[in-house]
Design a protein around this motif. Structure first.
Motif, short mmCIF file in Angstrom:
data_model
loop_
_atom_site.label_atom_id
_atom_site.label_comp_id
_atom_site.label_asym_id
_atom_site.label_seq_id
_atom_site.Cartn_x
_atom_site.Cartn_y
_atom_site.Cartn_z
N MET A 200 0.83 -1.20 0.00
CA MET A 200 0.00 0.00 0.00
C MET A 200 0.87 1.25 0.00
SD MET A 200 -2.68 1.40 2.91
CE MET A 200 -1.32 1.85 4.02
N ALA A 201 0.42 2.27 -0.71
CA ALA A 201 1.05 3.59 -0.67
C ALA A 201 -0.04 4.61 -0.36
CB ALA A 201 1.74 3.92 -1.98
N LEU A 202 0.27 5.57 0.50
CA LEU A 202 -0.68 6.59 0.91
C LEU A 202 -0.03 7.95 0.76
CD1 LEU A 202 -3.21 6.46 3.73
CD2 LEU A 202 -1.59 8.34 3.82
N ASN A 203 -0.77 8.94 0.20
CA ASN A 203 -0.17 10.25 -0.02
C ASN A 203 -0.65 11.26 1.02
OD1 ASN A 203 -2.75 10.98 -0.86
ND2 ASN A 203 -2.22 11.04 -3.04
N ASP A 204 -0.28 12.53 0.83
CA ASP A 204 -0.58 13.56 1.82
C ASP A 204 -2.08 13.78 1.99
OD1 ASP A 204 2.11 13.90 2.21
OD2 ASP A 204 2.28 15.57 0.80
N THR A 205 -2.85 13.54 0.93
CA THR A 205 -4.30 13.73 1.01
C THR A 205 -5.02 12.50 1.55
OG1 THR A 205 -4.57 13.03 -1.30
CG2 THR A 205 -4.24 15.37 -0.89
N LYS A 206 -4.28 11.52 1.99
CA LYS A 206 -4.78 10.26 2.55
C LYS A 206 -5.50 9.40 1.53
CE LYS A 206 -6.67 12.80 5.61
NZ LYS A 206 -7.47 13.36 6.71
N HIS A 207 -5.24 9.64 0.25
CA HIS A 207 -5.67 8.72 -0.79
C HIS A 207 -4.68 7.56 -0.81
CE1 HIS A 207 -7.85 12.19 -3.09
NE2 HIS A 207 -8.30 12.01 -1.86
N SER A 208 -5.14 6.39 -1.18
CA SER A 208 -4.26 5.23 -1.09
C SER A 208 -4.40 4.32 -2.29
CB SER A 208 -4.55 4.44 0.19
OG SER A 208 -5.89 4.00 0.24
N LEU A 209 -3.30 3.70 -2.63
CA LEU A 209 -3.22 2.69 -3.67
C LEU A 209 -2.82 1.38 -3.00
CD1 LEU A 209 -2.98 1.63 -6.62
CD2 LEU A 209 -0.63 2.53 -6.62
N THR A 210 -3.64 0.36 -3.15
CA THR A 210 -3.37 -0.93 -2.54
C THR A 210 -3.34 -2.00 -3.63
OG1 THR A 210 -4.52 -0.25 -0.53
CG2 THR A 210 -4.11 -2.60 -0.81
N VAL A 211 -2.28 -2.80 -3.62
CA VAL A 211 -2.11 -3.87 -4.61
C VAL A 211 -1.93 -5.18 -3.85
CG1 VAL A 211 -0.75 -4.68 -6.58
CG2 VAL A 211 -1.02 -2.22 -6.17
N PHE A 212 -2.58 -6.23 -4.31
CA PHE A 212 -2.56 -7.50 -3.60
C PHE A 212 -2.80 -8.64 -4.58
CE2 PHE A 212 -6.70 -5.52 -3.53
CZ PHE A 212 -7.56 -6.52 -3.96
N ASN A 213 -2.44 -9.82 -4.16
CA ASN A 213 -2.75 -10.99 -5.00
C ASN A 213 -4.11 -11.56 -4.61
OD1 ASN A 213 -1.71 -12.39 -2.51
ND2 ASN A 213 -2.19 -14.19 -3.78
N GLU A 214 -4.80 -12.09 -5.58
CA GLU A 214 -6.03 -12.83 -5.35
C GLU A 214 -5.85 -14.15 -6.09
OE1 GLU A 214 -10.35 -11.62 -6.47
OE2 GLU A 214 -9.78 -10.56 -4.62
#
Length: 635
Positions: free
Chosen positions: A403-417
């Protein structure tokens, strides 16, 4: 009247170099042999009928067609192939609109002067005319200039000439020659590097001590002693917020004065933008009747919020769960160092943490039990941990996530399924649907990283996985908020393998950079070749060609604990690369600490004039023109 602005500003040496090209010269000499193209017209403001006055005079010229010019340079003043006027009697007035001009070819051949460029003049049939105009300042843009022939005040014929500028073709900014900051006389590891406000910073260990350096735009500061005693086996993490403040978390084995046993202390140090402060004990992990070593602690991580509050997480290997401690900017924490730490619950392992511009952020955890899941919890350094939401399939087989989170608290999450790699974006209020980035992966061999620009929602997902032949492949997917690239990009140099240590970064301009070490492997004799450090830059539209930063790298040493690779891309699009590598040509036995910088200039590769010549030739022509009274700029 002649336009003086054109005369003084548009009379450039490339005009006459173009006019004097062999093709034009041959045409002009041929015309001279036929007795035409005298170019004797002069500036006028009234109509002169010459010898063919009266109603019987033919004032309609033959059709004039000027071949368009394509792929010309931007912001230039260029000449078109000469045309010969015909089909009319007497004299007509030739006029070219602002931004363009014309010259009589014979005048230019005899002796070019500033008076040769005109916007209006009397012309006759047989005159050979060279038309010129300013090209667009933009790439792939057309400019059309209109000209007219008039009898008195009546326009009898109108025509135009057009040029189209070239496409922008970039010559990449180059990496500087790698420079050694530490010569390899002693072990230099680990190395951490990041930045804020366009200022790169690094932290590294040497001689069982920690040192810091900062880059001022020109050079690195002298290594400053940060911690006198540091065991390279201990964990070391850090974070830098958008205000240029930093925090370091580390583990350290110490002997308790009360019990005489070894304890594991989790400490943090703050950086206020100018200086590092002493340590604060976040946790003291101990067994009152026995030794307790820091090798019982794993997955140490730390995050620094915009209000300078912090969150530290770690996993107790001996207890099998992850725990946390949070403190405000004045180091008032949710519990005392020797008290029991807060837990994320049984069978939960922290995969990533992040704090935004205030005290809020997110924690990404994975369920380590049979009931798999990818859980996101809101976190506030004033209120603590909120309930968790499973963003993957309820009964998925998830075992890796980032996961990466920026200053605006938006986040990108990558995972396996299962065997697929998926991504979801959170815009501060809701999650996007899952997007599949890759499929049929050997998840056990997957290495995954995610990056999100600090002040925007540009994302970079970077992963390496072994194919069916056990060859490592490096892939990326770029995103903007919840919009992901339809196809991921594979980065490989020839048939080389990719070392498992690779890095990337993305800035608020949507530019991205990745770096990796590639190497060959000879299966016939089980030999690993020397490694090469590569980089690739994304300019906002496409990935540019792969660049070589360094070579002759000992791959085995690089893949050991002593090898490191870090990159920072600032918002001026300048890139800093810091790495440790043992080179085949070095005299010392340990890996050296290197850095290299890449500038922010992708220079258009076609700014040459229409007809290039040497500097000496240009200066000679310049002198001749200035002797005739022209004002000339040599480019």
């Amino acid at each position: 009247m002649e336009n003086q602005h054109l005369t003084t500003n548009l009379l450039k040496i490339q005009v006459f170099k173009t006019v004097l090209s062999s093709a034009i010269l041959a045409t002009a000499l041929s015309l001279s042999a036929c007795g035409g193209g005298s170019g004797s017209g002069s500036d006028t403001s009234q109509m002169t009928d010459g010898n063919n006055s009266g109603e019987n005079r033919d004032t309609t010229p033959d059709s004039i067609s000027i071949t368009p010019l394509t792929d010309v340079t931007t912001d230039d003043f260029i000449a078109f192939a000469p045309v010969t006027l015909s089909g009319f009697d007497g004299e007509l007035t030739l006029t070219v609109e602002e931004g363009g001009a014309f010259a009589f070819a014979w005048d230019v051949i005899k002796k070019p002067t500033k008076d040769d460029l005109r916007q209006t003049a009397l012309v006759s049939a047989g005159d050979e005319i060279i038309f010129l105009h300013n090209t667009s300042e933009q790439y792939e843009t057309s400019v059309t200039t209109t000209a007219t022939l008039s009898a008195g005040n009546t326009v009898v014929y109108s025509f135009s000439f057009t040029s189209t500028t070239e496409a922008a073709a970039d010559i990449q900014a180059q990496w500087s020659t790698p420079a050694a900051l530490e010569d390899g006389s002693v072990a230099t590891w680990p190395v951490l590097m990041d930045g804020a406000g366009n200022k790169p910073m690094m932290l590294y260990g040497k001689n069982n001590a920690l040192y810091t350096r900062e880059f001022d735009g020109t050079s690195w500061s002298t290594a400053g002693l940060f911690v006198l005693n540091h065991d390279p086996q201990d964990q070391l993490v850090w974070d830098i917020n958008s205000n240029g403040k930093a925090i370091i978390g580390r583990s350290e084995n110490t002997v308790s004065a009360a019990t005489g046993h070894i304890e594991c202390i989790l400490r943090y140090h703050r950086y206020d933008g100018n200086n590092w402060a002493g340590f604060t004990n976040a946790r003291i992990l101990a067994n009152p009747t026995a030794e307790y070593f820091c090798n019982n602690v794993e997955d140490l991580d730390i995050a620094l919020a915009g209000d300078n509050s912090m969150l530290m997480t770690w996993r107790r290997r001996d207890l099998g769960n992850s725990r946390y401690q949070y403190c405000d900017s004045s180091d008032q924490c949710n519990s005392q160092p020797r008290n029991s730490a807060s837990s994320f619950g049984s069978n939960r392992r922290v995969a990533a943490i992040g704090l935004g511009s205030d005290s809020e952020g997110k924690v990404l955890t994975l369920n380590t039990s049979d009931a798999k899941g990818v859980f996101i919890s809101e976190f506030d350094t004033q209120a603590g941990l909120a309930s968790a939401t499973n963003i993957a399939s309820p009964q998925g087989t998830n075992n890796i996530a980032s996961m990466a989170l920026n200053d605006t608290k938006h986040s990108l999450t990558v995972f396996n399924e299962s065997a697929d790699l998926k991504a979801r974006f959170h815009n501060g209020s809701s999650w996007s649907l899952a997007t599949t980035l890759d499929q049929q992966l050997r998840i056990a061999t997957l290495t995954l990283q995610t990056y999100l620009s600090d002040g925007a929602d540009y994302g970079l997902t970077l992963w390496s996985v072994l194919d069916s032949n056990n060859n490592a492949e490096l892939h990326t997917n770029l995103s903007d908020a919840s919009s992901f690239a339809a196809t991921s990009t594979r980065h490989q140099n020839g048939g080389e393998l990719v070392a498992s240590k690779f890095v990337g970064d993305i800035n608020d301009n949507g530019k991205a950079v990745i770096a990796w070490v590639g190497y060959t492997f000879d299966q016939s004799n089980n030999t690993v070749g020397r490694g090469t450090l590569y980089s690739r830059f994304y300019d906002g539209n496409s990935w540019l060609d792969t660049q070589t930063v360094d070579s002759d790298i000992d791959v085995g040493e690089f893949l050991s604990m002593k090898g490191s690779l870090n990159v920072y891309l600032d918002n001026s699009d300048e890139t800093t690369l810091v790495y440790t590598a043992q080179k085949g040509t070095q005299s010392n036995n340990e890996a050296q600490l290197f850095y290299s910088r890449r500038g922010n200039s992708n220079t258009p590769n076609s700014q040459a004039r229409l007809f290039d010549s040497s500097k000496e030739e240009a200066e000679q022509i310049k002198a001749e023109l200035e002797g005739a009274g022209a004002e000339v700029e040599v480019k």
